[in-house]
Design a protein around this motif. Structure first.
Motif, short mmCIF file in Angstrom:
data_model
loop_
_atom_site.label_atom_id
_atom_site.label_comp_id
_atom_site.label_asym_id
_atom_site.label_seq_id
_atom_site.Cartn_x
_atom_site.Cartn_y
_atom_site.Cartn_z
N ALA A 144 0.85 -1.19 0.00
CA ALA A 144 0.00 0.00 0.00
C ALA A 144 0.88 1.23 0.00
CB ALA A 144 -0.92 0.00 1.21
N MET A 145 0.49 2.24 -0.75
CA MET A 145 1.28 3.47 -0.86
C MET A 145 0.41 4.68 -0.55
SD MET A 145 2.90 2.65 -4.58
CE MET A 145 3.76 1.10 -4.91
N ARG A 146 1.02 5.61 0.14
CA ARG A 146 0.35 6.89 0.41
C ARG A 146 1.18 7.96 -0.29
NH1 ARG A 146 1.60 10.67 4.10
NH2 ARG A 146 0.00 12.15 4.78
N LEU A 147 0.68 8.45 -1.42
CA LEU A 147 1.43 9.37 -2.25
C LEU A 147 0.76 10.74 -2.29
CD1 LEU A 147 1.96 6.81 -5.15
CD2 LEU A 147 3.54 7.34 -3.28
N GLU A 148 1.47 11.71 -2.82
CA GLU A 148 0.94 13.07 -2.90
C GLU A 148 -0.42 13.09 -3.61
OE1 GLU A 148 3.15 15.73 -5.38
OE2 GLU A 148 2.78 17.45 -4.08
N GLU A 149 -0.51 12.26 -4.65
CA GLU A 149 -1.68 12.28 -5.52
C GLU A 149 -2.82 11.39 -5.00
OE1 GLU A 149 -2.12 11.31 -10.25
OE2 GLU A 149 -0.09 11.47 -9.45
N GLY A 150 -2.44 10.32 -4.30
CA GLY A 150 -3.49 9.39 -3.87
C GLY A 150 -2.96 8.18 -3.14
N LEU A 151 -3.86 7.25 -2.89
CA LEU A 151 -3.49 6.00 -2.23
C LEU A 151 -3.58 4.86 -3.26
CD1 LEU A 151 -5.77 6.44 0.92
CD2 LEU A 151 -3.28 6.74 0.88
N MET A 152 -2.63 3.93 -3.18
CA MET A 152 -2.69 2.77 -4.06
C MET A 152 -2.52 1.50 -3.25
SD MET A 152 -0.40 1.68 -7.32
CE MET A 152 -0.91 3.18 -8.08
N PHE A 153 -3.32 0.50 -3.59
CA PHE A 153 -3.29 -0.79 -2.89
C PHE A 153 -3.20 -1.90 -3.92
CE2 PHE A 153 -5.93 2.31 -0.76
CZ PHE A 153 -5.49 2.29 0.56
N VAL A 154 -2.26 -2.81 -3.73
CA VAL A 154 -2.19 -4.00 -4.59
C VAL A 154 -1.99 -5.22 -3.69
CG1 VAL A 154 -1.18 -5.04 -6.65
CG2 VAL A 154 -0.99 -2.57 -6.31
N LEU A 197 -2.20 -6.34 8.90
CA LEU A 197 -3.18 -5.60 8.10
C LEU A 197 -2.61 -4.26 7.63
CD1 LEU A 197 -5.97 -6.29 10.70
CD2 LEU A 197 -6.04 -7.21 8.37
N LEU A 198 -3.04 -3.84 6.46
CA LEU A 198 -2.76 -2.47 6.01
C LEU A 198 -4.12 -1.78 5.86
CD1 LEU A 198 -0.06 -3.12 3.24
CD2 LEU A 198 0.30 -2.45 5.63
N LEU A 199 -4.21 -0.60 6.45
CA LEU A 199 -5.48 0.14 6.41
C LEU A 199 -5.22 1.54 5.88
CD1 LEU A 199 -8.53 0.10 7.53
CD2 LEU A 199 -7.58 1.47 9.39
N GLY A 200 -5.90 1.89 4.79
CA GLY A 200 -5.69 3.22 4.23
C GLY A 200 -7.00 3.83 3.82
N GLY A 201 -7.02 5.16 3.78
CA GLY A 201 -8.24 5.80 3.31
C GLY A 201 -8.30 7.26 3.71
N GLN A 202 -9.47 7.83 3.51
CA GLN A 202 -9.68 9.24 3.85
C GLN A 202 -11.10 9.43 4.38
OE1 GLN A 202 -9.08 12.08 0.64
NE2 GLN A 202 -8.70 13.74 2.10
N ILE A 203 -11.20 10.20 5.45
CA ILE A 203 -12.50 10.55 6.02
C ILE A 203 -12.64 12.07 5.92
CG2 ILE A 203 -13.87 10.60 8.17
CD1 ILE A 203 -12.61 7.92 8.92
N LEU A 204 -13.82 12.53 5.53
CA LEU A 204 -14.06 13.96 5.32
C LEU A 204 -13.54 14.76 6.53
CD1 LEU A 204 -15.40 15.21 2.80
CD2 LEU A 204 -17.47 15.54 4.16
N GLY A 205 -12.76 15.81 6.26
CA GLY A 205 -12.23 16.63 7.35
C GLY A 205 -10.77 16.38 7.64
N GLU A 206 -10.22 15.30 7.11
CA GLU A 206 -8.77 15.10 7.31
C GLU A 206 -8.08 14.59 6.05
OE1 GLU A 206 -7.98 12.24 10.53
OE2 GLU A 206 -8.69 10.66 9.21
N GLU A 207 -6.74 14.61 6.13
CA GLU A 207 -5.90 14.13 5.03
C GLU A 207 -6.04 12.61 4.89
OE1 GLU A 207 -3.54 16.07 3.05
OE2 GLU A 207 -5.12 17.39 3.83
N PRO A 208 -5.66 12.06 3.76
CA PRO A 208 -5.62 10.59 3.63
C PRO A 208 -4.57 10.02 4.56
CG PRO A 208 -5.36 11.67 1.49
CD PRO A 208 -5.25 12.74 2.52
N LYS A 209 -4.81 8.84 5.06
CA LYS A 209 -3.89 8.18 5.99
C LYS A 209 -3.67 6.73 5.55
CE LYS A 209 -3.66 11.65 8.93
NZ LYS A 209 -4.61 11.89 10.01
N LEU A 210 -2.52 6.20 5.96
CA LEU A 210 -2.24 4.78 5.71
C LEU A 210 -1.58 4.21 6.96
CD1 LEU A 210 -1.89 2.26 3.86
CD2 LEU A 210 0.27 3.28 3.09
#
Lengths: 241, 241
Positions: free
Chosen positions: B6-16, B110-123
Motif C-alpha cells: 500500500a502506498m500513500r502518495l501526494e496524488e493518492g493511495l494505491m493498494f495491490v 493488516l494495512l489500512l488506508g483511506g480518507q474521512i471527510l475533514g482530514e488528510e488521507p492516511k495509511l
C-alpha cells in the motif's frame, strides 16, 4: 545476518560473500565469510558460511587444524568434492553437538564449491543439519543468509551458460539490491572466481564501497533501472478507475 | 503466504494484493485480500490482510456486521482514520483472544488506508498485536507478507511525490519479481487506487495473468533489465584474478 552467493557455471565457479556480522544493531563487526582451501595443481575448495559465527569459525578452524595435523581424512586428502561436503557436514554436526542441550539455535549454513583432480567442479549447499544438495545445470546457483532481496535478478538473468563476466555483474547487482534494502548485509564483499580445470588457487578480491568498478556497476544499474521504468508505457486511461 | 503493498502518495493511495492462499503446497486457493469500506462522498477505507485467513476473514466479517448492526463505534461512524485503525486493531485482538490458549500462531497483519471527510488521507500498518504505525512522506509505503523480493524496486524508484501512474508500474514490477521468485504469491492481483480528496469509492481492478497491460509491463521490464545488464561494462582485465 549475511548474504552469500555461489554459482557453478560452464566456465567456472564464482563465490561472493558480504562481511557484516551483527549481534544486535549496536554490535556490528566485519568478519570474512569466504575461506579458501586447496593445493595448487590438485584441488581448489572454497567454503562460505552464514549463521552463527562461533559455529562457522569452529568448523573452519577444525578443518584447518586437521589439515595441519595431517589427519587421514581431511580437506586436503579427500578424493572427491562429495567426500569434502560429507566431511564439512560431519564437522558441522560435531561442533553443534556441544551446544545441543542448551535449546538455542547455534546453527549455520554453508556453501562448498571447488574441483579436485579427476572430477568435474562441484558446488554444494550444506544445510544446518549437515546434509547437502549439489548444484546442477538446471539450478546453477545457491544463496545462503538474506537471500530474498537479491534473488529476482539471479532468477531473471542467470543460467548455467552465462559467462563469468556477466555472472559477476549479476552477482554485484544482487548484492547491491540486498545492501540497499537490508542493514544486516554490508560491504566489504569478498569475491572469488575459479576457472574450471585451472586448479589454480584464486587470489580473490575484497570489494570496498569505493571500489571503482563496483561503484560504476551500482550507479549504472540504478540509472538504467530508472530509465527502463520511465520508458514503460502508462496504463490505459480507464485502467484503475 | 501473501504479498500486499500500500502506498500513500501526494496524488493518492494505491493498494495491490495478490490472492494466493496456501495451507501446504497441495492446498492452494484464491482468496481476495483487499476489502473496501466507505460511504461515497464521505469516507473511503481500504483494508488488506496477510497471515492467517481464518483470522483476517473474521476481522473483516465483524467489521461488516457491525456496520449492518449500526453499532455506535463502527467503520462507517469513526471520525478519523486513527479511530478506524484503533477499531481494526481492537477487532483483531478480539478475534485472536479466542485462540490464545492453543499456543499456535493464528495472527495476521493488516494495512489500512483511506480518507474521512475533514482530514488528510492516511495509511496504517497494523501489527498482529493490534498496534499500528502511520505512513509519512519519508516512508510512503508499507508491505505485508512476502515482502523482500519486491522491496528493492520500491526502495530504488518510489517516493512520496511519485505519480500514481509511475507508482502503479513500480508496484506491478514489485509483484512480478515476487511471483517469479516465490510460489506462495500468485495472480490474480487486486488493484485499487484512490485519488486524494475525491471521496469516490474506487471500483478497483482484478489483474489476471492475461491482462494485456500487466503482460506488457512484465515483458518490457524483463527485456529492459536484460538490456541494462548487457550494457554494464565488463570488469577490468585483472579484476578477479
Amino acid at each position: 545476518m549475511t548474504y552469500c552467493v555461489a554459482m557453478r557455471l560452464e566456465e567456472g565457479l564464482m563465490f561472493v560473500s558480504d562481511s557484516r556480522t551483527n549481534a544486535g544493531l549496536d554490535h556490528i563487526a566485519v568478519f570474512r565469510k569466504l575461506h579458501l582451501f586447496g593445493i595448487e595443481g590438485e584441488r581448489v575448495i572454497v567454503l562460505q558460511s552464514s549463521g552463527n559465527l562461533a559455529t562457522s569459525q569452529s568448523v573452519i578452524t577444525l578443518l584447518r587444524e586437521r589439515i595441519q595435523a595431517e589427519e587421514e581424512f581431511n580437506i586436503h586428502t579427500v578424493k572427491t568434492m562429495y567426500e569434502a561436503a560429507t566431511l564439512v557436514g560431519e564437522t558441522l554436526r560435531e561442533v553443534l553437538q556441544n551446544y545441543k542441550e542448551q535449546g538455542m539455535d547455534f546453527s549455520c549454513s554453508l556453501l562448498l564449491g571447488g574441483q579436485i583432480l579427476g572430477e568435474e567442479p562441484k558446488l554444494f549447499n550444506i544445510y544446518p543439519q549437515g546434509n547437502f544438495i549439489a548444484a546442477t545445470q538446471d539450478t546453477p546457483y545457491f544463496q545462503i543468509g538474506e537471500s530474498k532481496y537479491g534473488k529476482p535478478i539471479l532468477d531473471r538473468a542467470l543460467n548455467y551458460f552465462t559467462s563469468i563476466d556477466k555472472a559477476l555483474r549479476c552477482a554485484l547487482i544482487s548484492f547491491d539490491s540486498t545492501i540497499r534494502s537490508n542493514l544486516s548485509v554490508g560491504t566489504p564483499l569478498d569475491l572469488m572466481v575459479y576457472i574450471n580445470g585451472s586448479f589454480k588457487l584464486p587470489k580473490g578480491r575484497r570489494l570496498y564501497d569505493d571500489d571503482p568498478y563496483f561503484q560504476m556497476i551500482r550507479t549504472q544499474w540504478s540509472e538504467g533501472l530508472k530509465q527502463v521504468l520511465g520508458q514503460l508505457p502508462s496504463p490505459p486511461a480507464d485502467y484503475w478507475q
